[in-house]
Design an enzyme around this catalytic site. Sequence first.
Site, mmCIF file in Angstrom:
data_model
loop_
_atom_site.group_PDB
_atom_site.id
_atom_site.type_symbol
_atom_site.label_atom_id
_atom_site.label_comp_id
_atom_site.label_asym_id
_atom_site.label_seq_id
_atom_site.Cartn_x
_atom_site.Cartn_y
_atom_site.Cartn_z
ATOM 1 N N ASN A 46 0.842 -1.193 0.000
ATOM 2 C CA ASN A 46 0.000 0.000 0.000
ATOM 3 C C ASN A 46 0.877 1.242 0.000
ATOM 4 O O ASN A 46 1.745 1.394 0.862
ATOM 5 C CB ASN A 46 -0.888 0.042 1.237
ATOM 6 C CG ASN A 46 -1.625 -1.261 1.446
ATOM 7 O OD1 ASN A 46 -2.037 -1.897 0.487
ATOM 8 N ND2 ASN A 46 -1.788 -1.654 2.700
ATOM 9 N N SER A 54 -1.079 2.176 6.953
ATOM 10 C CA SER A 54 -1.214 2.694 8.319
ATOM 11 C C SER A 54 0.125 3.111 8.909
ATOM 12 O O SER A 54 0.174 3.770 9.939
ATOM 13 C CB SER A 54 -1.868 1.638 9.208
ATOM 14 O OG SER A 54 -1.131 0.431 9.169
ATOM 15 N N HIS A 57 6.382 4.456 6.958
ATOM 16 C CA HIS A 57 7.601 3.855 6.430
ATOM 17 C C HIS A 57 7.241 2.838 5.346
ATOM 18 O O HIS A 57 6.355 2.001 5.549
ATOM 19 C CB HIS A 57 8.382 3.164 7.543
ATOM 20 C CG HIS A 57 9.770 2.750 7.136
ATOM 21 N ND1 HIS A 57 10.878 3.512 7.411
ATOM 22 C CD2 HIS A 57 10.216 1.671 6.441
ATOM 23 C CE1 HIS A 57 11.951 2.903 6.924
ATOM 24 N NE2 HIS A 57 11.575 1.797 6.323
ATOM 25 N N HIS A 59 6.615 -0.266 3.246
ATOM 26 C CA HIS A 59 6.586 -1.672 3.623
ATOM 27 C C HIS A 59 5.560 -2.404 2.773
ATOM 28 O O HIS A 59 4.673 -1.811 2.189
ATOM 29 C CB HIS A 59 6.230 -1.838 5.104
ATOM 30 C CG HIS A 59 4.844 -1.402 5.441
ATOM 31 N ND1 HIS A 59 4.456 -0.074 5.486
ATOM 32 C CD2 HIS A 59 3.715 -2.116 5.722
ATOM 33 C CE1 HIS A 59 3.175 0.012 5.789
ATOM 34 N NE2 HIS A 59 2.695 -1.210 5.935
#
Length: 268
Positions: A46, A54, A57, A59
């Site tokens: 995402n 959310s 950083h 990921h």
Amino acid sequence: FVYRDHSRYFNDFSVSELALVLRAFQDRYNDLKDDDCVEYISVFHNHGSEAGASVSHPHSQLIGVPVIPPDVSRSILGSKKYFDEHQKCVHCTMLEWERTRKERVIFENDLFIAFCPYVSRTAFETRIFPKIHQPRFEMITEEDRISAAGALSAVLKKMSSALNNPPYNFFIHNINSIALESYFVSFLGVCPSKARARRISKKEIFGPTIFLTGVRSTTFPSFKSAFIASSIFKKCAREISYFKYSVLTCDSSSISFSICVMIVSTVI
């Protein structure tokens, strides 16, 4: 999968770096695919809070679930129905048609092709398919990974430039099943996202899990929802007398509006 550099995103990665990411996805997929509790593995990334990220950083995530998600099941059933009727893979037929018309093709190299589906779920949705029938992502070769990474890099850079770095969901559509190999093809997808629905808690997001698989997930516990809702209505009950006359004398639309105003003002 947490990436080292906080300020570099997928569209900033080089082809070799994206190929390494695909290798990591493949390795973890192969670690989990034979687990008795796992029927389907969802791999996704995402970009941006509006796409469900959310954590700021960069990921990616891999989730193993004990059922085949409904959206994936429909895709499998549709592919099988086409194969039973025509003795052809529907994905390969679609690719042949797209490569011939070239109206929706964004990028292609020797092994992969990227195009916008004829009927997209979101504007600018893009899918990256192998040019040959490849039903299982976990079995692709190093050459395949590099070629797929080249296509993914081109798509992300074009999308970032055209749409001013939009939030998006990246996913891998794949099924670990030998039985489906005749009529199923694994592919990569990128979907620019609209803002996700949010509720009372900013943490509660109907994110990419439901969008990509049809499996609903929420990070906001139901007991908190009940507590907040009951608190709101208890406070509202004390204020109903102020609205009693207008509620009794107005039509249904005004009643709804009055109640909504009362609740919102209480929350604020």
